[in-house]
Design a protein around this motif. Structure first.
Motif, PDB file in Angstrom:
ATOM      1  N   HIS A  60      -9.553 -14.945   9.263  1.00 26.20           N
ATOM      2  CA  HIS A  60      -9.134 -15.748   8.107  1.00 26.20           C
ATOM      3  C   HIS A  60     -10.248 -16.201   7.045  1.00 26.20           C
ATOM      4  N   LEU A  61     -11.317 -16.917   7.463  1.00 29.81           N
ATOM      5  CA  LEU A  61     -12.533 -17.144   6.957  1.00 29.81           C
ATOM      6  C   LEU A  61     -13.022 -16.257   6.104  1.00 29.81           C
ATOM      7  N   ASP A  62     -13.201 -14.873   6.805  1.00 28.26           N
ATOM      8  CA  ASP A  62     -13.816 -13.589   6.107  1.00 28.26           C
ATOM      9  C   ASP A  62     -13.074 -13.185   5.116  1.00 28.26           C
ATOM     10  N   GLU A  63     -11.805 -13.558   5.201  1.00 28.12           N
ATOM     11  CA  GLU A  63     -10.863 -12.876   4.314  1.00 28.12           C
ATOM     12  C   GLU A  63     -10.676 -13.967   2.978  1.00 28.12           C
ATOM     13  N   GLY A  64     -11.110 -15.021   3.150  1.00 30.57           N
ATOM     14  CA  GLY A  64     -11.047 -16.086   2.182  1.00 30.57           C
ATOM     15  C   GLY A  64      -9.653 -16.593   2.335  1.00 30.57           C
ATOM     16  N   ARG A  65      -8.941 -16.590   3.370  1.00 36.98           N
ATOM     17  CA  ARG A  65      -7.625 -17.348   3.609  1.00 36.98           C
ATOM     18  C   ARG A  65      -7.897 -18.797   3.907  1.00 36.98           C
TER      19      ARG A  65
ATOM     20  N   ALA B 299      -7.033 -20.420   7.730  1.00 38.39           N
ATOM     21  CA  ALA B 299      -8.418 -20.758   8.539  1.00 38.39           C
ATOM     22  C   ALA B 299      -8.175 -22.237   8.714  1.00 38.39           C
ATOM     23  N   ALA B 300      -7.711 -22.996   7.933  1.00 38.03           N
ATOM     24  CA  ALA B 300      -7.791 -24.475   8.063  1.00 38.03           C
ATOM     25  C   ALA B 300      -6.878 -24.980   9.197  1.00 38.03           C
ATOM     26  N   ASP B 301      -5.502 -24.333   8.892  1.00 36.92           N
ATOM     27  CA  ASP B 301      -4.591 -24.317   9.896  1.00 36.92           C
ATOM     28  C   ASP B 301      -4.872 -24.181  11.471  1.00 36.92           C
ATOM     29  N   ALA B 302      -5.526 -23.044  11.490  1.00 33.56           N
ATOM     30  CA  ALA B 302      -5.957 -22.398  12.864  1.00 33.56           C
ATOM     31  C   ALA B 302      -7.047 -23.256  13.254  1.00 33.56           C
ATOM     32  N   LEU B 303      -8.177 -23.752  12.628  1.00 38.03           N
ATOM     33  CA  LEU B 303      -9.083 -24.739  12.951  1.00 38.03           C
ATOM     34  C   LEU B 303      -8.638 -25.973  13.295  1.00 38.03           C
ATOM     35  N   ARG B 304      -7.600 -26.774  12.707  1.00 39.28           N
ATOM     36  CA  ARG B 304      -7.218 -28.057  12.992  1.00 39.28           C
ATOM     37  C   ARG B 304      -6.274 -27.991  14.203  1.00 39.28           C
ATOM     38  N   SER B 305      -5.937 -26.954  14.584  1.00 37.79           N
ATOM     39  CA  SER B 305      -5.261 -26.614  15.743  1.00 37.79           C
ATOM     40  C   SER B 305      -6.056 -26.645  16.943  1.00 37.79           C
ATOM     41  N   VAL B 306      -7.267 -26.407  16.910  1.00 36.47           N
ATOM     42  CA  VAL B 306      -8.096 -26.320  18.012  1.00 36.47           C
ATOM     43  C   VAL B 306      -9.431 -27.173  18.046  1.00 36.47           C
ATOM     44  N   ARG B 307      -9.374 -28.034  16.741  1.00 39.97           N
ATOM     45  CA  ARG B 307     -10.189 -29.315  16.736  1.00 39.97           C
ATOM     46  C   ARG B 307     -10.276 -30.287  17.866  1.00 39.97           C
ATOM     47  N   GLY B 308     -11.234 -30.480  18.465  1.00 40.78           N
ATOM     48  CA  GLY B 308     -11.362 -31.293  19.552  1.00 40.78           C
ATOM     49  C   GLY B 308     -11.369 -30.714  20.927  1.00 40.78           C
ATOM     50  N   GLN B 309     -10.610 -29.719  20.922  1.00 34.82           N
ATOM     51  CA  GLN B 309     -10.428 -28.934  22.242  1.00 34.82           C
ATOM     52  C   GLN B 309     -11.981 -28.414  22.979  1.00 34.82           C
ATOM     53  N   PHE B 310     -12.939 -28.009  21.862  1.00 40.05           N
ATOM     54  CA  PHE B 310     -14.091 -27.585  22.647  1.00 40.05           C
ATOM     55  C   PHE B 310     -14.923 -28.812  22.968  1.00 40.05           C
TER      56      PHE B 310
ATOM     57  N   GLY C 152     -17.150 -29.955  26.628  1.00 43.06           N
ATOM     58  CA  GLY C 152     -18.346 -29.821  26.514  1.00 43.06           C
ATOM     59  C   GLY C 152     -18.996 -28.714  25.972  1.00 43.06           C
ATOM     60  N   TRP C 153     -18.188 -27.967  25.193  1.00 45.31           N
ATOM     61  CA  TRP C 153     -18.635 -26.611  24.533  1.00 45.31           C
ATOM     62  C   TRP C 153     -18.971 -27.118  23.093  1.00 45.31           C
ATOM     63  N   TYR C 154     -20.120 -27.807  22.690  1.00 43.59           N
ATOM     64  CA  TYR C 154     -20.414 -28.501  21.636  1.00 43.59           C
ATOM     65  C   TYR C 154     -20.901 -27.348  20.625  1.00 43.59           C
ATOM     66  N   LYS C 155     -21.395 -26.293  20.936  1.00 45.32           N
ATOM     67  CA  LYS C 155     -21.901 -25.342  19.836  1.00 45.32           C
ATOM     68  C   LYS C 155     -20.367 -24.830  19.234  1.00 45.32           C
ATOM     69  N   GLN C 156     -19.362 -24.449  20.006  1.00 48.96           N
ATOM     70  CA  GLN C 156     -18.188 -24.294  19.339  1.00 48.96           C
ATOM     71  C   GLN C 156     -17.568 -25.212  18.775  1.00 48.96           C
ATOM     72  N   ALA C 157     -17.756 -26.441  19.199  1.00 46.84           N
ATOM     73  CA  ALA C 157     -17.075 -27.551  18.751  1.00 46.84           C
ATOM     74  C   ALA C 157     -17.587 -27.793  17.152  1.00 46.84           C
ATOM     75  N   GLY C 158     -19.039 -27.848  17.235  1.00 41.78           N
ATOM     76  CA  GLY C 158     -19.633 -27.892  15.916  1.00 41.78           C
ATOM     77  C   GLY C 158     -19.179 -26.804  14.845  1.00 41.78           C
ATOM     78  N   LYS C 159     -18.947 -25.763  15.438  1.00 39.88           N
ATOM     79  CA  LYS C 159     -18.602 -24.622  14.440  1.00 39.88           C
ATOM     80  C   LYS C 159     -17.057 -24.594  13.962  1.00 39.88           C
ATOM     81  N   VAL C 160     -16.339 -25.382  14.896  1.00 47.41           N
ATOM     82  CA  VAL C 160     -14.910 -25.393  14.423  1.00 47.41           C
ATOM     83  C   VAL C 160     -14.894 -26.644  13.143  1.00 47.41           C
ATOM     84  N   HIS C 161     -15.733 -27.715  13.553  1.00 50.92           N
ATOM     85  CA  HIS C 161     -15.830 -28.903  12.344  1.00 50.92           C
ATOM     86  C   HIS C 161     -16.531 -28.290  11.046  1.00 50.92           C
ATOM     87  N   LEU C 162     -17.750 -27.531  11.392  1.00 47.85           N
ATOM     88  CA  LEU C 162     -18.331 -26.719  10.180  1.00 47.85           C
ATOM     89  C   LEU C 162     -17.252 -25.900   9.451  1.00 47.85           C
ATOM     90  N   HIS C 163     -16.671 -24.929   9.987  1.00 49.17           N
ATOM     91  CA  HIS C 163     -15.971 -23.856   9.338  1.00 49.17           C
ATOM     92  C   HIS C 163     -14.747 -24.605   8.872  1.00 49.17           C
TER      93      HIS C 163
END
Length: 145
Positions: free
Chosen positions: A54-59, A63-74, A78-89
């Motif tokens: 979704h991000l690549d396609e500019g949708r 993208a926000a809906d998907a990322l909101r749904s997984v926010r906090g789960q990483f 303790g998977w902080y790299k992925q957690a950081g990327k969820v927040h960042l993206h």
């Protein structure tokens, strides 16, 4: 498979694969066949992977809906790299949608992870937050898993 299709430039097929995964996980016929931990991890991984499509396609809304749904789960795992990327993206998508306050909060969430996320992720959060708080557009980025 979602990542492979994305890498091959086949966004529609990647999204269709995601839908198939989620339909399979939701199908009551598979409830006893798929252990809960496998179901959770598969759904988390699939949503994370499709968010990049979704991000690549500019949708941005998808993208926000998907990322909101997984926010906090990483973070919880303790998977902080992925957690950081969820927040960042999520911050980048929200900035594109004009949701400046929520976007700034997501950039700050990356920075709050401090040394638990790679320096390039923190640097990118600074790069997004600085213009955002100054009322300028956030620069475009390349979305990397």
């Amino acid at each position: 498979m979602i990542r492979v299709l994305r890498g091959a430039g086949r966004a529609p097929a990647a999204v269709e694969t995601f839908r198939g995964i989620m339909d399979t996980l939701a199908d009551p016929r598979h409830r006893d066949r798929i252990p809960p931990n496998v179901r959770e991890f598969t759904a988390l991984s699939a949503v994370y992977a499709v968010s990049f499509v979704h991000l690549d396609e500019g949708r941005w809304a998808e993208a926000a809906d998907a990322l909101r749904s997984v926010r906090g789960q990483f973070d919880d795992r303790g998977w902080y790299k992925q957690a950081g990327k969820v927040h960042l993206h999520l911050a980048h998508a929200l900035a594109r949608l004009g949701e400046r306050a929520e976007s700034a909060a997501e950039y700050r969430a990356v920075l709050a992870l401090e040394s638990r996320v790679p320096a390039d992720v923190r640097d990118e959060a600074h790069t997004g937050l600085t213009p955002l708080t100054a009322g300028r557009p956030v620069p475009r980025i390349r979305f990397v898993q």
